[in-house]
Design a protein around this motif. Structure first.
Motif, PDB file in Angstrom:
ATOM      1  N   ILE A 293       0.849  -1.195   0.000  1.00 20.84           N
ATOM      2  CA  ILE A 293       0.000   0.000   0.000  1.00 20.84           C
ATOM      3  C   ILE A 293       0.879   1.238   0.000  1.00 20.84           C
ATOM      4  N   THR A 350      -6.455   3.887   4.032  1.00 24.52           N
ATOM      5  CA  THR A 350      -6.870   2.814   3.130  1.00 24.52           C
ATOM      6  C   THR A 350      -7.786   1.813   3.830  1.00 24.52           C
ATOM      7  N   PRO A 369      -4.089   4.471  -1.702  1.00 23.76           N
ATOM      8  CA  PRO A 369      -4.940   4.880  -0.577  1.00 23.76           C
ATOM      9  C   PRO A 369      -6.350   5.188  -1.010  1.00 23.76           C
TER      10      PRO A 369
END
Length: 418
Positions: A293, A350, A369
């Motif tokens: 991420i 996220t 995100p």
């Protein structure tokens, strides 16, 4: 038994008694809340060193606000007697906890010990720069929810005082060589006591034992660190290197911060062996995670999710800095929770669509995100039609014809009227 009599407090019973003070359980008559009262032994009330230490402990508590440190309610001096009034903590001392459960495996000890590391790191980096100097299991209380509380700051010192520990204070089995030799102390001094504590938690024994203080001090200063697995065979071998570094004879060779200590400890939890048939997914910023991420609020190795053979899924926060939130509630660092199908997991900015991962994920995935749950994209906006000039000319032509028709009709009616 003669219980202390303190204005505004009713003292019920003795909890424990140590080398310098006794601790009692009681009630604040004004609020009705339970309290713990720490009373300095009357024989020490005229000992300038011990009295100064007792007052310093009270002063330190006043400036400390941490969920893992017991809170000071009041400091009382009454007719030559000295008391610390503390919040009452209902739990089990860590040494009793270990005696009950037996030596801890990594899944049990890492969450507890990480809390201790975070708390001591808070002391070291506080504006007062405090050394604890008496870290040991019976100074740590384990609450029902597995939260820890440090109960005693009795011989803590401030780093900027360059304290030489002239009275050689501390608990012998947990004292670092520099405490014994009255050399300069530092954060590495508490690191040594933390190393002894970790050894004790995973083996149920102390690394340096002797028949008296002198023999214990001799072993601490000269003997190599024992092999933990020789004391308890089920100790994860990865603990040995961590314990050995924490127990180096020279302070500069140990971990230089609790944060550094914790980073190595987490790797044991993060790299633990998977069982046959178990599926594990890791989430974080590092590219070696299953789910990567790109979010600065997400840790390098933030969390892991594991699905067992029965299809049950658990989530463990890998002691992330910014936390993991399930249904809006933050879970504790190192905590493992079971996930239900309706649970919403969020880290940083996220939301993790975790329900799709175990069934569909087969390779590295990078997400941005604010992805939210996976949803179909919105329909494209309708296309604009090109301008229809032909329709415009047709409209103008019809209008002109209508006007001409009206004028001709008006002219004909005018002739007929004449």
């Amino acid at each position: 038994m003669n219980l202390p009599k303190v204005p505004y407090y009713h003292i019920d019973s003795l909890i424990s008694s140590g080398g310098t003070a006794s601790v009692y359980r009681g009630i604040d008559l004004r609020s009705g809340r339970e309290i713990a009262l720490k009373a300095l032994f009357p024989t020490l009330s005229k000992n300038d060193f011990m009295l100064a230490n007792f007052r310093m402990e009270a002063n330190h508590y006043l400036y400390l606000t941490h969920p893992n440190i017991v809170k000071l309610v009041e400091f009382v001096e009454d007719q030559g007697k000295f008391y610390l009034i503390m919040e009452y903590v209902d739990g089990v001392p860590l040494d009793v906890y270990v005696n009950t459960t037996g030596p801890m495996d990594e899944k049990t000890v890492i969450p507890l010990f990480s809390q201790l590391l975070d708390t001591i790191d808070y002391l070291h980096n506080h504006e007062l720069a405090i050394l604890h100097l008496d870290i040991k299991p019976n100074n740590i209380m384990v609450l029902e929810n597995e939260q820890i509380k440090i109960l005693d700051m009795g011989i803590s010192a401030m780093l900027n005082e360059k304290n030489k520990n002239p009275k050689k204070c501390g608990t012998p089995a947990f004292m670092a060589p520099e405490q014994i030799n009255q050399a300069e102390l530092g954060p590495y001094t508490d690191i040594f006591a933390l190393g002894v504590t970790l050894f004790n938690l995973v083996t149920g024994q102390l690394p340096f034992q002797g028949i008296n203080h002198t023999s214990i001090f001799e072993k601490i200063c000269n003997d190599p660190t024992p092999v933990a697995a020789e004391y308890y065979p089920n100790v994860n071998h990865a603990f040995q290197a961590i314990i050995e570094r924490a127990l180096k004879k020279q302070g500069r060779e140990r971990y230089q911060s609790c944060k550094e200590f914790k980073e190595d400890l987490i790797k044991i939890n993060y790299n633990r062996e998977e069982l046959p048939g178990m599926k594990k997914i890791t989430v974080g910023r590092e590219l070696d995670n299953t789910i990567v991420i790109n979010d600065s609020y997400v840790g390098r190795n933030h969390l892991e999710m594991v699905q067992d053979n029965s299809g049950n899924i658990t989530l463990t926060d890998l002691h992330s800095k910014n936390g993991t939130f399930i249904n809006g509630k933050r879970i504790a660092g190192g905590e493992t929770v079971s996930l239900a199908a309706i649970d919403i997991v969020r880290i940083g900015n996220t939301t993790i669509p975790w329900k799709t991962y175990f069934s569909k994920l087969s390779k590295l995935t990078v997400i941005k995100p604010d992805v939210g749950e996976i949803e179909p994209p919105p329909p494209p906006p309708p296309k604009k039609k090109p301008f229809n000039w032909r329709a415009v000319w047709q409209y103008i032509w019809r209008t002109v014809l209508s006007i001409i028709t009206m004028l001709i009709t008006y002219y004909i009616f005018s002739l007929l009227r004449k």
